[in-house]
Design a protein around this motif. Structure first.
Motif, PDB file in Angstrom:
ATOM      1  N   ARG A 141       0.828  -1.210   0.000  1.00  0.00           N
ATOM      2  CA  ARG A 141       0.000   0.000   0.000  1.00  0.00           C
ATOM      3  C   ARG A 141       0.858   1.254   0.000  1.00  0.00           C
ATOM      4  O   ARG A 141       0.562   2.222  -0.700  1.00  0.00           O
ATOM      5  CB  ARG A 141      -0.946   0.014   1.195  1.00  0.00           C
ATOM      6  CG  ARG A 141      -1.948   1.160   1.137  1.00  0.00           C
ATOM      7  CD  ARG A 141      -2.870   1.192   2.333  1.00  0.00           C
ATOM      8  NE  ARG A 141      -2.214   1.711   3.524  1.00  0.00           N
ATOM      9  CZ  ARG A 141      -2.860   2.057   4.632  1.00  0.00           C
ATOM     10  NH1 ARG A 141      -4.181   1.924   4.702  1.00  0.00           N
ATOM     11  NH2 ARG A 141      -2.218   2.513   5.676  1.00  0.00           N
TER      12      ARG A 141
ATOM     13  N   PHE B   7      -5.322   0.312  -5.085  1.00  0.00           N
ATOM     14  CA  PHE B   7      -4.975   0.888  -3.784  1.00  0.00           C
ATOM     15  C   PHE B   7      -6.090   0.659  -2.775  1.00  0.00           C
ATOM     16  O   PHE B   7      -5.822   0.287  -1.619  1.00  0.00           O
ATOM     17  CB  PHE B   7      -4.705   2.385  -3.935  1.00  0.00           C
ATOM     18  CG  PHE B   7      -4.333   3.062  -2.642  1.00  0.00           C
ATOM     19  CD1 PHE B   7      -3.061   2.925  -2.116  1.00  0.00           C
ATOM     20  CD2 PHE B   7      -5.258   3.836  -1.954  1.00  0.00           C
ATOM     21  CE1 PHE B   7      -2.713   3.538  -0.911  1.00  0.00           C
ATOM     22  CE2 PHE B   7      -4.926   4.450  -0.756  1.00  0.00           C
ATOM     23  CZ  PHE B   7      -3.649   4.299  -0.246  1.00  0.00           C
TER      24      PHE B   7
ATOM     25  N   THR C 199      -5.898  -1.663   0.602  1.00  0.00           N
ATOM     26  CA  THR C 199      -6.126  -0.967   1.876  1.00  0.00           C
ATOM     27  C   THR C 199      -7.054  -1.770   2.784  1.00  0.00           C
ATOM     28  O   THR C 199      -6.877  -1.776   4.005  1.00  0.00           O
ATOM     29  CB  THR C 199      -6.719   0.432   1.615  1.00  0.00           C
ATOM     30  OG1 THR C 199      -5.737   1.237   0.967  1.00  0.00           O
ATOM     31  CG2 THR C 199      -7.130   1.111   2.921  1.00  0.00           C
TER      32      THR C 199
END
Length: 228
Positions: free
Chosen positions: A117, A160, A164
């Protein structure tokens, strides 16, 4: 199309989910912010104790304005606690604090999803800011290449948000373990679970929104990308 985009309907499920998730977080945080934990520690004191027990003596704790703006900054190695948690003794506050310490421990242990990340963060930020601009430029000038480039950039945003989610779920799992080890009663742990599970739903909503936005872009490019 600039004034009314019928493809906006793609986003309705994600918008409903996001509103519901945010409402749930506020409701549960408010509910358990009125109940003090039996620990007798405020958020900052708990954070320091958990950090020290994990050998993270160098990680600092700072107070920042706002509500539920708590976060761990891996670049400066600082846990920043909002005014709603820093001095609070509530179950909700301590749960949020433990979650952020979970991130600090992830960083120390080089937790793979967190490492990924952190690598994705700069490109995802760029993609979030410019993907739609490039995509709409491609749409305006009938350029399939620009539209595809915009979609590719937004795909980074989707990736992303996907990476996450496990990072946040793992931090919440670590928070429960940390608080359990400190002797937090099961009733309070259950309340912490409710707060953190509600927070997790906001990340689920983010994933849904990103995926549906990507689907929307692909749909629009299919409708208009072949025009000359």
């Amino acid at each position: 199309m600039l004034f009314w985009d019928p493809t906006f309907i793609f986003l309705i499920p994600a918008i409903i989910l996001a509103i519901w998730a945010q409402s749930l977080v506020q409701q549960r945080f408010y509910r358990y912010s009125r109940i003090n934990s039996s620990f007798g520690l405020n958020g900052a004191e708990l954070a320091r104790r958990l950090l020290d027990s994990a050998g993270l003596f160098e990680v600092k704790i700072e107070s920042i304005p706002g509500r539920l703006s708590d976060h761990y900054d891996p670049r400066t190695r600082v846990v920043r606690l909002s005014s709603a948690t820093y001095n609070s003794h509530s179950i909700a506050a301590l749960g949020v604090v433990a979650h952020e310490i979970g991130h600090a421990i992830q960083h120390k242990e080089k937790y793979v999803p967190l490492e990924i990340r952190n690598v994705f963060a700069p490109v995802a930020s760029f993609g979030s800011g410019f993907s739609w601009i490039i995509f709409l430029m491609g749409l305006l000038f009938w350029s399939p290449a620009l539209m595809k480039f915009g979609i590719l950039l937004f795909l980074l945003v989707v990736l992303f948000t996907l990476i996450t989610l496990p990072v946040e779920l793992n931090a919440s799992k670590r928070a429960r373990i940390l608080l359990n080890r400190m002797g937090m009663p099961e009733k309070e742990l259950t309340a912490v679970d409710q707060v953190l599970n509600a927070a997790a739903m906001t990340y689920v909503a983010s994933v849904a929104m990103a995926l549906l936005q990507l689907l929307r872009m692909i749909f629009i490019s299919g409708l208009f990308g072949d025009r000359n």
